[in-house]
Design a protein around this motif. Sequence first.
Motif, PDB file in Angstrom:
ATOM      1  N   ASN A   1       0.856  -1.187   0.000  1.00  0.00           N
ATOM      2  CA  ASN A   1       0.000   0.000   0.000  1.00  0.00           C
ATOM      3  C   ASN A   1       0.891   1.236   0.000  1.00  0.00           C
ATOM      4  O   ASN A   1       2.034   1.192   0.478  1.00  0.00           O
ATOM      5  CB  ASN A   1      -0.919   0.029   1.220  1.00  0.00           C
ATOM      6  N   VAL A   2       0.354   2.329  -0.528  1.00  0.00           N
ATOM      7  CA  VAL A   2       1.096   3.587  -0.600  1.00  0.00           C
ATOM      8  C   VAL A   2       0.387   4.625   0.263  1.00  0.00           C
ATOM      9  O   VAL A   2      -0.848   4.711   0.274  1.00  0.00           O
ATOM     10  CB  VAL A   2       1.197   4.091  -2.050  1.00  0.00           C
ATOM     11  N   VAL A   3       1.171   5.409   0.985  1.00  0.00           N
ATOM     12  CA  VAL A   3       0.644   6.448   1.872  1.00  0.00           C
ATOM     13  C   VAL A   3       0.962   7.830   1.297  1.00  0.00           C
ATOM     14  O   VAL A   3       2.100   8.116   0.925  1.00  0.00           O
ATOM     15  CB  VAL A   3       1.241   6.312   3.283  1.00  0.00           C
ATOM     16  N   ASN A   4      -0.066   8.650   1.186  1.00  0.00           N
ATOM     17  CA  ASN A   4       0.059  10.077   0.831  1.00  0.00           C
ATOM     18  C   ASN A   4       0.531  10.326  -0.603  1.00  0.00           C
ATOM     19  O   ASN A   4       1.223  11.310  -0.865  1.00  0.00           O
ATOM     20  CB  ASN A   4       0.982  10.812   1.814  1.00  0.00           C
ATOM     21  N   LEU A   5       0.148   9.468  -1.520  1.00  0.00           N
ATOM     22  CA  LEU A   5       0.395   9.746  -2.941  1.00  0.00           C
ATOM     23  C   LEU A   5      -0.834  10.453  -3.496  1.00  0.00           C
ATOM     24  O   LEU A   5      -1.929   9.900  -3.469  1.00  0.00           O
ATOM     25  CB  LEU A   5       0.653   8.457  -3.713  1.00  0.00           C
ATOM     26  N   PRO A   6      -0.683  11.679  -4.025  1.00  0.00           N
ATOM     27  CA  PRO A   6      -1.854  12.392  -4.559  1.00  0.00           C
ATOM     28  C   PRO A   6      -2.486  11.655  -5.737  1.00  0.00           C
ATOM     29  O   PRO A   6      -1.873  10.796  -6.367  1.00  0.00           O
ATOM     30  CB  PRO A   6      -1.261  13.739  -4.994  1.00  0.00           C
ATOM     31  N   ASP A   7      -3.689  12.062  -6.057  1.00  0.00           N
ATOM     32  CA  ASP A   7      -4.428  11.456  -7.160  1.00  0.00           C
ATOM     33  C   ASP A   7      -3.933  12.016  -8.495  1.00  0.00           C
ATOM     34  O   ASP A   7      -3.340  13.084  -8.565  1.00  0.00           O
ATOM     35  CB  ASP A   7      -5.917  11.763  -7.001  1.00  0.00           C
ATOM     36  N   PHE A   8      -4.154  11.291  -9.573  1.00  0.00           N
ATOM     37  CA  PHE A   8      -3.831  11.740 -10.918  1.00  0.00           C
ATOM     38  C   PHE A   8      -4.705  10.979 -11.895  1.00  0.00           C
ATOM     39  O   PHE A   8      -5.325   9.980 -11.557  1.00  0.00           O
ATOM     40  CB  PHE A   8      -2.347  11.535 -11.235  1.00  0.00           C
ATOM     41  N   LYS A   9      -4.729  11.455 -13.131  1.00  0.00           N
ATOM     42  CA  LYS A   9      -5.580  10.836 -14.145  1.00  0.00           C
ATOM     43  C   LYS A   9      -4.997   9.509 -14.605  1.00  0.00           C
ATOM     44  O   LYS A   9      -3.788   9.310 -14.606  1.00  0.00           O
ATOM     45  CB  LYS A   9      -5.709  11.769 -15.347  1.00  0.00           C
TER      46      LYS A   9
END
Length: 433
Positions: free
Chosen positions: A115-123
Motif C-alpha cells: 500500500n502507498v501512503v500520501n500519494l496524490p491522485d492523478f488521471k
Amino acid sequence: MKRVNCQIPLAKTQIQIIGGNGILEGVSANVVLRLSPVPRVFIDIKAELHSLVHFKIPTMPGEQPLKIRLPSGLEIEASITKAYLNGVYRANLALTQQPVTAIQTGYKLQSVRFNVVNLPDFKCRLRADDETGTVRLQASPWCIKFKAVPELSEVKKTLNEESGYGITHEGSIQRVDGELFSVEEAQKLLFGLYLFLSFARGASCGVTLISGSDKNDEQAWEQWGIYPTHPWLSLSSWFDESLNGETLSEVFPGFWCQLEQSPDAEYSPIRLALYWYLRSNESNALAAGIVLTQAALERLARIILPPESYKELKFAAARLRAALEETGIDPKIPQSCQKLEAFRKSIPKSKIPMVNGPDTLTYIRNALVHSDDTNICEDAYFESWDVGRWYAELLLLNLFKYDGRYINRLKQKYEDKFKPEIVPWARDDVETE
C-alpha cells in the motif's frame, strides 16, 4: 477499513524478549501500525509479574533497546515508549527501525502486495488490456501495478481537512516472465518504488503493509513498518494530477536504470541527489531549502558531467552551468523570475561576474552560509529556491531519459500557467514533427 490517521492491526501473538540475563517467554504482544501522529509500528506487550522476578527488563522510556524474538524466529529491536505495573507488567514498544521483516517462511516469491501512503491522485487513461485506473511501471524483468483505493475521494477529503497520513493506493509486484524472485530483490525494488513515488510527489511517499506470496499463493514474507513519509500537504513538483499515470510509466524505466547502476551504494550520487531534492522541497524554511537544493544540484552535476570535465571546472557554478548546457537546459534566469534577475544585475561585476542562473544561485547560497551579503531581498531568495528546484527536477528527468511533458513550477507559480509542457531537450524534436 479506516485509512486516515488511524491504527491498523498487524498481529496478535506471543513473543520472547531477549536480555542479558536470559529469555522472557510467553509475552503477549499486540502489533499495530499507527498512522498518527507519525507513521510507526508499536508493540503493546503484557507479562505476568512472577515471570519478571529473575529477568531484568527495562521499565523507563529511552533505556537500552530490547531484542524481540517473533514466532517466526526472526529477531527485531524495539525501545520502550511507555511502561507501567498494574497487577501485570505492560509496556508499549516502538520499532527502532522500519520496515523490518516479521515473517519469512521462504526465500522465493511469486508476487508482493503493498500500500502507498500520501500519494496524490492523478488521471489514468483507460487501457484495453488492463483494469480501469491501474498504472503499470515496467523495467525488465519487473512489472509494478498500482491504483487508487476505492474510497480515495473520502481519504483526500479527510486529509485536506486534517493533514496527516492516509492510505491512498494499493498495488502489486511480479516478474513479467512469471518467474519467482528473492526477498532481497523484492526489498530492493520496494525501496526503489518508494524513491520513485517520492520523486513524483516531491516529498517522501510511504510504502507499507508489505507482504509476499509464494508459488502456491500462500504468505511467505511480511514486513512491518513504513518508509519515512511526509505529512499530507500541497507541494509543487514536476508531476501533478494534470498529468496521467502513463507519464510515470514513461519515467520509471530510466529511473530504475540509474538506480541499478549503483545498487549497493547507500550514498550513491543519484540517491543523494534525490535525498537532498526531497528534503529541500519538503522544507518550510527558506534558507534551509536553498542550501539543500544546492547540495542536490552539485550531486547532479557530478553525475552528468564526464569526470575529466568535472575536475577541470573548479567552482560549483561552473559545474552546474556545464551540466545544464550538457542536457539542453538554458542556464539563463527565466523571464518569470524578475526579482532574481534584478538582483543579478545589481551585483557589480568587479565583485563577482553574475552571468546566469547558476552563478546567481551559487552566490546566494554562499551568502546565506557565510553571511557575505545582507542586501538580498526576500523575493530574490524565494525565486532562487524555485529556480534551483526547477533545475533539479529537469536534470533528474534528463538522467531518466524522459522526453515527455512535465509541470514547470516557475510558470505555474509566477505566470499562472498550469498546462504541462515538453521538457527542454525534446522541444526541437516535437516542433519538427
